[in-house]
Design a protein around this motif. Structure first.
Motif, PDB file in Angstrom:
ATOM      1  N   ALA A  86      99.899 -11.272  -6.549  1.00 43.70           N
ATOM      2  CA  ALA A  86      99.483 -10.447  -5.415  1.00 43.70           C
ATOM      3  C   ALA A  86      98.848  -9.113  -5.780  1.00 43.70           C
ATOM      4  O   ALA A  86      98.176  -8.506  -4.942  1.00 43.70           O
ATOM      5  CB  ALA A  86     100.686 -10.188  -4.503  1.00 43.70           C
ATOM      6  N   THR A  87      99.043  -8.634  -7.000  1.00 39.40           N
ATOM      7  CA  THR A  87      98.600  -7.279  -7.345  1.00 39.40           C
ATOM      8  C   THR A  87      97.116  -7.052  -7.075  1.00 39.40           C
ATOM      9  O   THR A  87      96.729  -6.061  -6.444  1.00 39.40           O
ATOM     10  CB  THR A  87      98.924  -6.963  -8.822  1.00 39.40           C
ATOM     11  N   ASP A  88      96.263  -7.952  -7.531  1.00 37.75           N
ATOM     12  CA  ASP A  88      94.820  -7.746  -7.352  1.00 37.75           C
ATOM     13  C   ASP A  88      94.424  -7.836  -5.880  1.00 37.75           C
ATOM     14  O   ASP A  88      93.534  -7.096  -5.431  1.00 37.75           O
ATOM     15  CB  ASP A  88      94.043  -8.772  -8.171  1.00 37.75           C
ATOM     16  N   LEU A  89      95.094  -8.715  -5.132  1.00 38.40           N
ATOM     17  CA  LEU A  89      94.817  -8.807  -3.699  1.00 38.40           C
ATOM     18  C   LEU A  89      95.221  -7.517  -2.999  1.00 38.40           C
ATOM     19  O   LEU A  89      94.531  -7.045  -2.093  1.00 38.40           O
ATOM     20  CB  LEU A  89      95.560 -10.007  -3.104  1.00 38.40           C
ATOM     21  N   TYR A  90      96.340  -6.936  -3.394  1.00 40.13           N
ATOM     22  CA  TYR A  90      96.758  -5.653  -2.835  1.00 40.13           C
ATOM     23  C   TYR A  90      95.728  -4.566  -3.129  1.00 40.13           C
ATOM     24  O   TYR A  90      95.338  -3.805  -2.242  1.00 40.13           O
ATOM     25  CB  TYR A  90      98.094  -5.232  -3.450  1.00 40.13           C
ATOM     26  N   GLU A  91      95.314  -4.494  -4.385  1.00 43.21           N
ATOM     27  CA  GLU A  91      94.363  -3.444  -4.758  1.00 43.21           C
ATOM     28  C   GLU A  91      93.039  -3.610  -4.020  1.00 43.21           C
ATOM     29  O   GLU A  91      92.426  -2.630  -3.581  1.00 43.21           O
ATOM     30  CB  GLU A  91      94.131  -3.454  -6.264  1.00 43.21           C
ATOM     31  N   TYR A  92      92.604  -4.856  -3.885  1.00 45.90           N
ATOM     32  CA  TYR A  92      91.327  -5.130  -3.224  1.00 45.90           C
ATOM     33  C   TYR A  92      91.401  -4.804  -1.736  1.00 45.90           C
ATOM     34  O   TYR A  92      90.474  -4.217  -1.170  1.00 45.90           O
ATOM     35  CB  TYR A  92      90.947  -6.596  -3.434  1.00 45.90           C
ATOM     36  N   GLY A  93      92.526  -5.174  -1.100  1.00 47.14           N
ATOM     37  CA  GLY A  93      92.596  -5.048   0.353  1.00 47.14           C
ATOM     38  C   GLY A  93      93.322  -3.814   0.868  1.00 47.14           C
ATOM     39  O   GLY A  93      93.230  -3.501   2.056  1.00 47.14           O
ATOM     40  N   TRP A  94      94.056  -3.106  -0.012  1.00 48.69           N
ATOM     41  CA  TRP A  94      94.907  -2.011   0.473  1.00 48.69           C
ATOM     42  C   TRP A  94      94.697  -0.718  -0.315  1.00 48.69           C
ATOM     43  O   TRP A  94      94.542   0.347   0.272  1.00 48.69           O
ATOM     44  CB  TRP A  94      96.372  -2.439   0.389  1.00 48.69           C
ATOM     45  N   GLY A  95      94.745  -0.804  -1.626  1.00 44.51           N
ATOM     46  CA  GLY A  95      94.650   0.388  -2.460  1.00 44.51           C
ATOM     47  C   GLY A  95      95.645   0.313  -3.598  1.00 44.51           C
ATOM     48  O   GLY A  95      96.204  -0.743  -3.885  1.00 44.51           O
ATOM     49  N   GLN A  96      95.906   1.440  -4.242  1.00 42.86           N
ATOM     50  CA  GLN A  96      96.769   1.464  -5.413  1.00 42.86           C
ATOM     51  C   GLN A  96      98.167   2.003  -5.128  1.00 42.86           C
ATOM     52  O   GLN A  96      98.974   2.144  -6.045  1.00 42.86           O
ATOM     53  CB  GLN A  96      96.098   2.270  -6.525  1.00 42.86           C
ATOM     54  N   SER A  97      98.455   2.288  -3.874  1.00 43.03           N
ATOM     55  CA  SER A  97      99.806   2.653  -3.442  1.00 43.03           C
ATOM     56  C   SER A  97     100.297   1.543  -2.523  1.00 43.03           C
ATOM     57  O   SER A  97      99.854   1.439  -1.371  1.00 43.03           O
ATOM     58  CB  SER A  97      99.802   3.996  -2.703  1.00 43.03           C
ATOM     59  N   PHE A  98     101.194   0.720  -3.038  1.00 41.56           N
ATOM     60  CA  PHE A  98     101.601  -0.490  -2.318  1.00 41.56           C
ATOM     61  C   PHE A  98     102.723  -0.182  -1.337  1.00 41.56           C
ATOM     62  O   PHE A  98     103.877  -0.583  -1.514  1.00 41.56           O
ATOM     63  CB  PHE A  98     102.059  -1.566  -3.306  1.00 41.56           C
ATOM     64  N   HIS A  99     102.386   0.565  -0.290  1.00 44.49           N
ATOM     65  CA  HIS A  99     103.410   0.881   0.711  1.00 44.49           C
ATOM     66  C   HIS A  99     102.757   1.221   2.038  1.00 44.49           C
ATOM     67  O   HIS A  99     101.550   1.472   2.129  1.00 44.49           O
ATOM     68  CB  HIS A  99     104.308   2.026   0.239  1.00 44.49           C
ATOM     69  N   PHE A 100     103.583   1.253   3.075  1.00 44.80           N
ATOM     70  CA  PHE A 100     103.140   1.652   4.410  1.00 44.80           C
ATOM     71  C   PHE A 100     103.369   3.151   4.576  1.00 44.80           C
ATOM     72  O   PHE A 100     103.881   3.829   3.688  1.00 44.80           O
ATOM     73  CB  PHE A 100     103.888   0.860   5.480  1.00 44.80           C
ATOM     74  N   CYS A 101     102.998   3.672   5.753  1.00 40.99           N
ATOM     75  CA  CYS A 101     103.181   5.096   6.000  1.00 40.99           C
ATOM     76  C   CYS A 101     103.036   5.371   7.488  1.00 40.99           C
ATOM     77  O   CYS A 101     102.655   4.495   8.263  1.00 40.99           O
ATOM     78  CB  CYS A 101     102.165   5.922   5.206  1.00 40.99           C
ATOM     79  N   ARG A 102     103.310   6.606   7.863  1.00 42.47           N
ATOM     80  CA  ARG A 102     103.074   7.058   9.229  1.00 42.47           C
ATOM     81  C   ARG A 102     101.655   7.628   9.326  1.00 42.47           C
ATOM     82  O   ARG A 102     101.053   8.002   8.315  1.00 42.47           O
ATOM     83  CB  ARG A 102     104.097   8.133   9.604  1.00 42.47           C
ATOM     84  N   TYR A 103     101.128   7.691  10.551  1.00 40.27           N
ATOM     85  CA  TYR A 103      99.757   8.157  10.756  1.00 40.27           C
ATOM     86  C   TYR A 103      99.703   9.208  11.855  1.00 40.27           C
ATOM     87  O   TYR A 103     100.464   9.153  12.826  1.00 40.27           O
ATOM     88  CB  TYR A 103      98.839   6.986  11.160  1.00 40.27           C
ATOM     89  N   SER A 104      98.782  10.153  11.689  1.00 40.49           N
ATOM     90  CA  SER A 104      98.486  11.142  12.716  1.00 40.49           C
ATOM     91  C   SER A 104      97.055  10.935  13.197  1.00 40.49           C
ATOM     92  O   SER A 104      96.212  10.409  12.465  1.00 40.49           O
ATOM     93  CB  SER A 104      98.635  12.564  12.158  1.00 40.49           C
ATOM     94  N   ILE A 105      96.777  11.384  14.408  1.00 37.23           N
ATOM     95  CA  ILE A 105      95.431  11.259  14.976  1.00 37.23           C
ATOM     96  C   ILE A 105      94.443  12.061  14.123  1.00 37.23           C
ATOM     97  O   ILE A 105      94.709  13.202  13.743  1.00 37.23           O
ATOM     98  CB  ILE A 105      95.419  11.750  16.431  1.00 37.23           C
ATOM     99  N   GLY A 106      93.332  11.426  13.793  1.00 36.00           N
ATOM    100  CA  GLY A 106      92.294  12.070  13.003  1.00 36.00           C
ATOM    101  C   GLY A 106      92.514  11.995  11.509  1.00 36.00           C
ATOM    102  O   GLY A 106      91.696  12.514  10.743  1.00 36.00           O
ATOM    103  N   GLU A 107      93.594  11.353  11.081  1.00 32.80           N
ATOM    104  CA  GLU A 107      93.939  11.267   9.667  1.00 32.80           C
ATOM    105  C   GLU A 107      93.419   9.965   9.076  1.00 32.80           C
ATOM    106  O   GLU A 107      93.604   8.900   9.664  1.00 32.80           O
ATOM    107  CB  GLU A 107      95.465  11.331   9.533  1.00 32.80           C
ATOM    108  N   THR A 108      92.777  10.041   7.927  1.00 27.69           N
ATOM    109  CA  THR A 108      92.293   8.817   7.292  1.00 27.69           C
ATOM    110  C   THR A 108      93.459   8.042   6.680  1.00 27.69           C
ATOM    111  O   THR A 108      94.552   8.583   6.460  1.00 27.69           O
ATOM    112  CB  THR A 108      91.274   9.122   6.183  1.00 27.69           C
ATOM    113  N   PHE A 109      93.210   6.798   6.384  1.00 30.47           N
ATOM    114  CA  PHE A 109      94.236   5.925   5.803  1.00 30.47           C
ATOM    115  C   PHE A 109      94.800   6.529   4.518  1.00 30.47           C
ATOM    116  O   PHE A 109      96.022   6.643   4.344  1.00 30.47           O
ATOM    117  CB  PHE A 109      93.621   4.547   5.530  1.00 30.47           C
ATOM    118  N   TYR A 110      93.931   6.936   3.606  1.00 25.81           N
ATOM    119  CA  TYR A 110      94.401   7.422   2.310  1.00 25.81           C
ATOM    120  C   TYR A 110      95.049   8.802   2.405  1.00 25.81           C
ATOM    121  O   TYR A 110      95.947   9.123   1.619  1.00 25.81           O
ATOM    122  CB  TYR A 110      93.268   7.391   1.287  1.00 25.81           C
ATOM    123  N   GLN A 111      94.640   9.617   3.371  1.00 29.01           N
ATOM    124  CA  GLN A 111      95.333  10.879   3.603  1.00 29.01           C
ATOM    125  C   GLN A 111      96.767  10.614   4.059  1.00 29.01           C
ATOM    126  O   GLN A 111      97.707  11.289   3.623  1.00 29.01           O
ATOM    127  CB  GLN A 111      94.601  11.703   4.671  1.00 29.01           C
TER     128      GLN A 111
END
Length: 379
Positions: A86-111
């Motif tokens: 799964a590692t390469d699929l994660y990196e390709y589709g998600w990024g290099q931090s394999f976790h979820f997070c909370r979001y604020s309005i106007g905030e990008t995914f990586y922020q």
């Protein structure tokens, strides 16, 4: 003791040989997709067979305690092969931090991903110069961010050779090799001496442990007296009922798609921290915060959660037609011999997990971010 050390050396040599056969030099390749198509076919098939033997033809209707016990007994191999696949699929589709997070309005995914990591470092009280352990470090995304954010030194522990190679490569690329070390090991029996680290964290990784009390106890052992451990834990909520078939299907789908042998409830996670000896400083389900955007929005393919044009790919890939394209694309790569057998099956399993994660969140049965912060008594 000598025979145990010899067996460990044999196991590590075996894992290293398998890693070379499957991944070759792809740890140095830029981009998850390019790495994904460069695998050794025979080793990939072996990994697929070894991983999916725990899930094939075993639905929620048929699951027994013996099935869960067998997965739990083989947690280390199960987890290692899951991340081989799964590692390469994660990196390709998600990024290099394999976790979820909370979001604020106007905030990008990586922020948002970075903020989630900063928040944990803040809760633990990580300071410049501290020696910190990252338990289950993946390819080192959070370790790099926390090292840059705080100025600490992070040791990343991982049982997957390929991820260690990727993490080491990225650290060197970002000029962080002096602040980061990545080592092979089993978090249920770490090689570190007692009282080795000023602080310890784990981000959605200790869910792979056969027993949370076991991994938390090992963390307690290697943490210095007075040191703090913080974890974002994957847990079923106490609304989960294992006798409810719908609930069981959701839990099993998450476990299959995410390499987990046996998820437990929040109450059991809290008890595990207590059994390990930690004084609880804070705990809460961050998924229950009244955020305007749910943590699972990147998995549900709904345009109403779009914050910027950069979110287009994230949303498209989780729509029904985006998934269909990805499914057919993976199949076409396999047929053309550009991707090894099992790539599509792994991608389909990740898609199943995404559906079950969303269902678990919407029905308040699951959280990927139950925050627990515990301190090892000073004496």
């Amino acid at each position: 003791m000598a025979s145990k050390v010899a067996l460990e050396k044999q196991d590590r040599a075996r894992d290293a040989a398998f890693n070379q056969a499957m991944h070759g030099d792809t740890a140095q390749v830029k981009g998850g997709f390019r790495a994904m198509v460069g695998k050794g076919a025979d080793a990939q098939k072996a990994a697929v067979d070894e991983y999916f033997k725990h899930w094939d033809n075993k639905g929620a209707e048929d699951e027994t305690e013996a099935d869960r016990a067998k997965r739990t007994a083989e947690y280390a191999t199960l987890t290692r092969h899951y991340y081989n696949l799964a590692t390469d699929l994660y990196e390709y589709g998600w990024g290099q931090s394999f976790h979820f997070c909370r979001y604020s309005i106007g905030e990008t995914f990586y922020q948002a991903i970075s903020r989630h990591e900063h928040y944990l470092a803040h809760q633990i009280g990580i300071k410049e110069g501290m020696r910190v352990l990252d338990v289950g470090c993946g390819v080192g995304g959070p370790a790099r961010e926390i090292a840059k954010f705080t100025g600490c030194h992070v040791t990343g522990l991982n049982n997957n050779d390929y991820q260690i190679q990727r993490a080491t490569h990225y650290a060197a690329k970002e000029g962080l090799s002096s602040q980061l070390t990545f080592v092979k090991g089993d978090f249920m029996q770490m090689d570190f001496p007692d009282n080795s680290f000023d602080a310890v964290y784990a981000i959605e990784a200790t869910v792979h442990a056969p027993k949370l009390a076991g991994v938390y106890s090992e963390i307690f052992r290697v943490l210095k007296p007075g040191g703090v451990f913080g974890v974002y834990e994957w847990l079923m909520t106490d609304d989960y009922d294992n006798d409810n078939l719908e609930h069981r299907k959701i839990r099993l789908g998450i476990e299959q798609g995410d390499g987990i042998s046996n998820m437990v409830k929040i109450s059991e996670g809290l008890e595990a921290m207590n059994v390990a000896g930690f004084k609880m400083l804070h705990h809460e389900d961050l998924a229950d915060r009244p955020d305007p955007i749910p943590w699972y929005w990147p998995l549900c393919g709904q345009w109403k959660y779009m914050q910027s044009v950069f979110d287009t790919f994230t949303i498209v890939r989780m729509t029904w037609w985006g998934r269909l394209l990805a499914h057919n694309f993976a199949g076409a790569l396999e047929i053309a011999g550009l991707a090894p057998k099992g790539t599509k099956k792994t991608a389909d399993s990740l898609a199943l997990a995404a559906d079950c994660l969303v269902a678990g969140a919407e029905k308040h049965l699951f959280t990927p971010m139950y925050l627990m912060v515990g301190q090892k008594p000073a004496q």
